[in-house]
Design a protein around this motif. Sequence first.
Motif, PDB file in Angstrom:
ATOM      1  N   PRO A 175       0.773  -1.184   0.300  1.00 50.50           N
ATOM      2  CA  PRO A 175      -0.252  -0.062   0.306  1.00 50.50           C
ATOM      3  C   PRO A 175       1.076   0.995   0.045  1.00 50.50           C
ATOM      4  CG  PRO A 175      -0.561  -1.758   1.550  1.00 50.50           C
ATOM      5  CD  PRO A 175       0.743  -1.710   1.219  1.00 50.50           C
ATOM      6  N   HIS A 176       2.451   1.467   0.743  1.00 51.26           N
ATOM      7  CA  HIS A 176       2.522   2.252   0.719  1.00 51.26           C
ATOM      8  C   HIS A 176       3.731   2.751   0.030  1.00 51.26           C
ATOM      9  CE1 HIS A 176      -0.440   2.302   3.754  1.00 51.26           C
ATOM     10  NE2 HIS A 176       1.069   1.369   4.648  1.00 51.26           N
ATOM     11  N   GLY A 177       4.196   3.186  -1.229  1.00 50.87           N
ATOM     12  CA  GLY A 177       5.060   3.139  -1.836  1.00 50.87           C
ATOM     13  C   GLY A 177       6.860   3.409  -1.573  1.00 50.87           C
ATOM     14  N   ALA A 178       6.398   4.354  -0.887  1.00 56.22           N
ATOM     15  CA  ALA A 178       7.964   4.753  -0.235  1.00 56.22           C
ATOM     16  C   ALA A 178       8.714   4.036   0.934  1.00 56.22           C
ATOM     17  CB  ALA A 178       7.175   6.272   0.646  1.00 56.22           C
ATOM     18  N   VAL A 179       7.479   3.250   1.732  1.00 53.23           N
ATOM     19  CA  VAL A 179       7.994   2.521   2.788  1.00 53.23           C
ATOM     20  C   VAL A 179       8.582   1.270   1.844  1.00 53.23           C
ATOM     21  CG1 VAL A 179       7.342   1.501   4.437  1.00 53.23           C
ATOM     22  CG2 VAL A 179       5.760   3.508   4.749  1.00 53.23           C
TER      23      VAL A 179
END
Length: 451
Positions: A175-179
């Motif tokens: 869900p979280h691209g940066a992570v």
Amino acid sequence: MDPSAGRAQLGVVTMRTSPYRRDNLGGPVAANLLPMTLEDFKKLNLPDAPGVYFFKDAKGHILYIGRATSLRDRVRSYFNNDVIHTRGPLIVDMVTRGTALSYTETDSVLEAVILEANLIKKHQPPANIQEKDDKSFNYIVITREDFPRVLLSRGRNVPLEYPEKKRLYLIGPFPHGAVLKDALKIIRKLFPYRDRCEPASEAIARGKLPKPCFNYQIGLCPGVCAGVADEAAYKKQIKHLALFLEGKKATLLRTLEKEMKEHAKAKEFEKAGELKRTLEALLHIHDIALIKQDPSLGQRSGFRMEAYDIAHLSGESMAGAMVVSIDGEFAKNYYRRFRIYGFEDAHDVGALAEVLRRRLAHEEWPLPDLIVLDGALAQRNAAEKVLKEHNLSIPLVSVVKNERHRPERLEGRADMMKKYEKEILALNQEVHRFAIAYHKHLRRKKFITRA
């Protein structure tokens, strides 16, 4: 991996033991099926440790899966008095309907990121997927080649760029691209892999000298491009990597230990030593970058303002930007850039609406107390429409520019304009700088590609 690992702390759900670590062992169990409250949370005694948590309804259906650096602090944030104002409608509905909560503790935040992705894929919880379908999620693709590549791809691109016959593994959605990008930086140190570099054999076949990539020079690529990587050994490394990404850490540890002993028995002490170092690294993962990512997950500190701007050259290389300030100080960790895909010609208003929709799809980002726009009535109308789609009521202020593109006046919420005029103008200037910088980057990239 089944999220029903361990025993539920609250509700009537029972769970099996997780191979990741230990789960919630003991603790009070609520006998009623009423929505959970802060008092219920206080009885849970959740650990101050990383992991994944599950909100469930009265029938035991999973409503939402989330991950946390601290399970205790993360879950508590759902029971704050301002949850209705700081979360999207799907999350508010999930908290309201949730009657049970369970969790799986992991050894690291990195493992929580991986476990969350595998469980979302398996269970498709409504609060995770309704506002952001698979086409928007990030995936890790491992290609089917002599020397497989490990790549990131959006769900909408996977079927076209990497059809099933061209890939060994497809892992996600994340869900979280940066992570995910930070997670891959850590994983690549554990399992060096090839991404974009050309194998030495292919370069030689074209009559070119092999060109070692930068990642090989810093130890993140095994030397496929330099001609020093053994194909069989590299494919075994890829299998190890896939096990880890699929959340099968226990299986991976057993596999590595077995291989280490086999190499030692064959007196291949250098290979055995490499495996031992990998084992130790897996047991003591250093994921400080991911821990730093997590303060934004549901945590609020001070008055948060977000400013948006669009930059382009007659519609070409259109870019969007978001900058953030907290209590009047620029919070650069929260700045975000958006490449605009939906328009062939200049369309500032439509691009702004696209950026806001993409921003609001990130329910893990705290909602702002004030939104600052570059533009006038048309931009405010577009923003209000997007907020209405998400059942949100956030004050808006727009900065209207003159023909020389200098601030002429503010329009919007009078109380906000009066109280935060200096901060609004400073943030508007900052987002304009940030958007222009990204637009110029896209133009340079496009020029280089054409050349």
